[in-house]
Design a protein around this motif. Structure first.
Motif, mmCIF file in Angstrom:
data_model
loop_
_atom_site.group_PDB
_atom_site.id
_atom_site.type_symbol
_atom_site.label_atom_id
_atom_site.label_comp_id
_atom_site.label_asym_id
_atom_site.label_seq_id
_atom_site.Cartn_x
_atom_site.Cartn_y
_atom_site.Cartn_z
ATOM 1 N N GLY A 110 -76.850 82.914 12.926
ATOM 2 C CA GLY A 110 -76.371 84.296 12.908
ATOM 3 C C GLY A 110 -76.333 84.865 11.507
ATOM 4 O O GLY A 110 -76.659 86.037 11.281
ATOM 5 N N TYR A 111 -75.952 84.030 10.544
ATOM 6 C CA TYR A 111 -75.946 84.457 9.134
ATOM 7 C C TYR A 111 -77.369 84.763 8.680
ATOM 8 O O TYR A 111 -77.619 85.806 8.046
ATOM 9 C CB TYR A 111 -75.337 83.356 8.269
ATOM 10 C CG TYR A 111 -75.408 83.636 6.790
ATOM 11 C CD1 TYR A 111 -74.482 84.475 6.174
ATOM 12 C CD2 TYR A 111 -76.415 83.079 6.002
ATOM 13 C CE1 TYR A 111 -74.547 84.744 4.820
ATOM 14 C CE2 TYR A 111 -76.494 83.343 4.644
ATOM 15 C CZ TYR A 111 -75.553 84.169 4.055
ATOM 16 O OH TYR A 111 -75.638 84.446 2.714
ATOM 17 N N TYR A 154 -79.037 77.729 21.155
ATOM 18 C CA TYR A 154 -78.177 77.287 20.059
ATOM 19 C C TYR A 154 -76.816 76.842 20.583
ATOM 20 O O TYR A 154 -76.233 77.500 21.451
ATOM 21 C CB TYR A 154 -77.952 78.434 19.057
ATOM 22 C CG TYR A 154 -79.195 78.869 18.320
ATOM 23 C CD1 TYR A 154 -79.504 78.338 17.068
ATOM 24 C CD2 TYR A 154 -80.058 79.812 18.875
ATOM 25 C CE1 TYR A 154 -80.642 78.736 16.392
ATOM 26 C CE2 TYR A 154 -81.201 80.217 18.199
ATOM 27 C CZ TYR A 154 -81.484 79.679 16.959
ATOM 28 O OH TYR A 154 -82.616 80.079 16.290
ATOM 29 N N TYR A 175 -74.231 88.588 15.864
ATOM 30 C CA TYR A 175 -75.481 87.835 15.970
ATOM 31 C C TYR A 175 -75.214 86.381 16.361
ATOM 32 O O TYR A 175 -75.969 85.784 17.141
ATOM 33 C CB TYR A 175 -76.252 87.890 14.651
ATOM 34 C CG TYR A 175 -76.999 89.189 14.438
ATOM 35 C CD1 TYR A 175 -77.805 89.717 15.438
ATOM 36 C CD2 TYR A 175 -76.895 89.886 13.231
ATOM 37 C CE1 TYR A 175 -78.482 90.915 15.245
ATOM 38 C CE2 TYR A 175 -77.576 91.074 13.039
ATOM 39 C CZ TYR A 175 -78.366 91.586 14.046
ATOM 40 O OH TYR A 175 -79.038 92.768 13.861
ATOM 41 N N THR A 176 -74.128 85.805 15.837
ATOM 42 C CA THR A 176 -73.779 84.429 16.204
ATOM 43 C C THR A 176 -73.513 84.322 17.702
ATOM 44 O O THR A 176 -74.033 83.418 18.375
ATOM 45 C CB THR A 176 -72.532 83.966 15.420
ATOM 46 O OG1 THR A 176 -72.854 83.915 14.023
ATOM 47 C CG2 THR A 176 -72.078 82.588 15.876
ATOM 48 N N TRP A 226 -72.540 89.437 11.377
ATOM 49 C CA TRP A 226 -72.684 87.979 11.442
ATOM 50 C C TRP A 226 -72.068 87.431 12.732
ATOM 51 O O TRP A 226 -72.680 86.629 13.441
ATOM 52 C CB TRP A 226 -72.031 87.366 10.211
ATOM 53 C CG TRP A 226 -72.184 85.880 10.080
ATOM 54 C CD1 TRP A 226 -72.821 85.015 10.938
ATOM 55 C CD2 TRP A 226 -71.672 85.061 9.013
ATOM 56 N NE1 TRP A 226 -72.744 83.727 10.472
ATOM 57 C CE2 TRP A 226 -72.049 83.726 9.300
ATOM 58 C CE3 TRP A 226 -70.938 85.339 7.865
ATOM 59 C CZ2 TRP A 226 -71.690 82.673 8.453
ATOM 60 C CZ3 TRP A 226 -70.594 84.285 7.023
ATOM 61 C CH2 TRP A 226 -70.971 82.968 7.317
ATOM 62 N N ALA A 268 -75.300 78.173 16.032
ATOM 63 C CA ALA A 268 -75.460 79.633 16.057
ATOM 64 C C ALA A 268 -74.841 80.304 14.840
ATOM 65 O O ALA A 268 -75.260 81.401 14.464
ATOM 66 C CB ALA A 268 -74.836 80.201 17.335
ATOM 67 N N ILE A 269 -73.858 79.641 14.204
ATOM 68 C CA ILE A 269 -73.184 80.260 13.045
ATOM 69 C C ILE A 269 -74.149 80.457 11.872
ATOM 70 O O ILE A 269 -74.306 81.586 11.380
ATOM 71 C CB ILE A 269 -71.945 79.436 12.639
ATOM 72 C CG1 ILE A 269 -70.897 79.483 13.757
ATOM 73 C CG2 ILE A 269 -71.355 79.969 11.333
ATOM 74 C CD1 ILE A 269 -69.711 78.569 13.523
#
Length: 438
Positions: free
Chosen positions: A314-315, A305, A121-122, A118, A310-311
């Motif tokens: 990303g999830y 983002y 990716y964020t 997570w 982005a959080i």
């Protein structure tokens, strides 16, 4: 040097993932005052490369790079060290802790793997954005080879849905087709739905999916290589190739097919330049490459983002990767597709590493592999974290602990299953190498 870079990338990724996964067990164990006897990167069968004892814990590096482990006092694990269990339980032992604490300790590694993916990716989305080719922007449809045709697809098709699901990104559509049951396309102005054949998927997996499906575009030149046949002929960036020897070649795949079939032949290339048609002559060299690159800037888009945006993105990416990995099992266990033959072990994974250092690939692969490790470890198989969780949930629901004999037997069965799987995966890697020389 190339193979060294690939190996270093793989070992570094695995080392980071193993250390963080085991920290996921180690930290809650320490928090709940549970004695941790060993913390190892890789396995120290018979001997270790390095070890140092700090407090109650021996930290070390083993010689067998197949993972790592923490040895928690009073717990039946892969070491099968049951001598300690013959003594009266001590307050610092795993078996003396409440079930909910043991559950947190055992799920800690999986949780860390998921959170790591997570976070990665964020940060990737925040720093790089998300660049992709929208499925709905492919106005010229797709281009397929003979393998794509085995699946039932045709060049010029526009992919609308896979299994009644619309896909935003073209690369996701490719994966959906490999994992899906049926596809809906627009062909010659009509919408048609047809099943994706297992035989076609078998060929896709046998060739590792190389170029069976691409996107169609006009032959717009973005770059001309220095000292190439194209440069000597007078081709320029920005030219649009519209014909060869008087025949229309509207699309890039048509042009490259003509070049590939015209080795050592002289061709009259028609290009559109600044609104005018010009004719240029060239002779296709022996290798069938003239030295130009396609311009795809009109197809790809980038979603940017902010950090806060982005959080959740990303999830969502982490969940999507997990979902896709679960879906793969359906294809792998379908013997008609032959996908099980392409399951890769360490040797095969090393070959997937780029030949030059690529930080974007490095972090993207680490995130994907972290999700994969989380998923595999939580499977309810004895000897994996999920096996311990399975027995703990049974204890919490029934109010009764499984006997030590049951736990030992389960650990042995799980270990045998995992070793059998490892042999299969390594054997598959070796066989895939051998086939290249047959």
């Amino acid at each position: 040097m190339t193979i060294a870079i690939q190996i270093i990338q793989f070992i570094l990724i695995i080392s980071i993932l193993v250390i963080l996964h085991e920290l996921g067990h180690f930290l809650p164990a320490k928090y709940f005052k549970t004695k941790v006897e060993k913390f190892y990167l890789f396995f120290d069968v018979k001997f270790s490369l390095f070890k140092k004892k700090i407090g109650d814990t021996e930290y070390g590096i083993g010689w067998l790079p197949l993972g790592g482990y923490v040895k928690i006092s009073g717990m039946i694990d892969e070491s099968m060290d049951t001598e300690q269990l013959k003594q009266e339980p001590q307050p610092w032992e795993f078996r003396s802790k409440p079930a909910w604490q043991r559950l947190i300790i055992m799920t800690g590694g999986v949780i860390v793997n998921f959170l790591l993916a997570w976070v990665i990716y964020t940060m990737l989305l925040f720093n790089n954005g998300d660049t992709y080719i929208p499925s709905d922007s492919l106005k010229y449809g797709i281009v397929v080879d003979s393998i794509g045709e085995q699946l039932g697809l045709k060049t010029g098709d526009q992919i609308l849905m896979v299994d009644d699901k619309q896909t935003k990104k073209f690369n996701e559509a490719i994966l959906d087709i490999i994992l899906g049951d049926e596809v809906t396309v627009r062909r010659d102005g009509k919408e048609i739905t047809f099943p994706l054949s297992d035989e076609g998927k078998e060929t896709v997996f046998a060739t590792q999916g190389k170029r069976f499906l691409g996107y169609r575009s006009k032959a717009m030149i973005s770059k001309v290589m220095p000292n190439s046949v194209a440069e000597n002929a007078g081709l320029l960036p920005g030219d649009e190739i519209i014909g060869v020897n008087g025949q229309n070649t509207k699309y890039w795949d048509e042009f490259t097919a003509k070049i590939g079939s015209s080795v050592n032949q002289k061709l009259d290339i028609s290009v559109l330049r600044a609104g005018k048609t010009e004719h240029l002559d060239l002779v296709v060299p022996e290798e069938g490459v003239i030295g130009i690159q396609l311009d795809l800037t009109d197809l790809s888009v980038t979603d940017n983002y902010s950090f806060l945006a982005a959080i959740p993105a990303g999830y969502n990416r982490t969940i999507q990767v997990l979902t896709d990995q679960i879906r793969q099992f359906k294809v792998i266990f379908n013997t008609k597709t032959g996908a099980y033959k392409q399951v890769k072990g360490p040797i095969g994974i090393v070959e997937m590493m780029p030949e030059v250092w690529d930080w974007t690939f490095f972090w993207s692969f680490m995130a994907m592999f972290s999700v994969w490790l989380a998923f595999l470890n939580i499977l309810p198989i004895p000897a994996l974290d999920g096996g311990h969780v399975m027995f703990l949930l049974y204890e919490m629901i029934s109010g009764r602990k499984p006997s030590e004999k049951v736990l030992e037997t389960g650990q042995i069965i799980g270990f045998v299953l995992l070793m059998g799987l490892m042999l299969l995966v390594f054997g598959n890697d070796i066989w895939n190498i051998v086939k290249r020389f047959i």
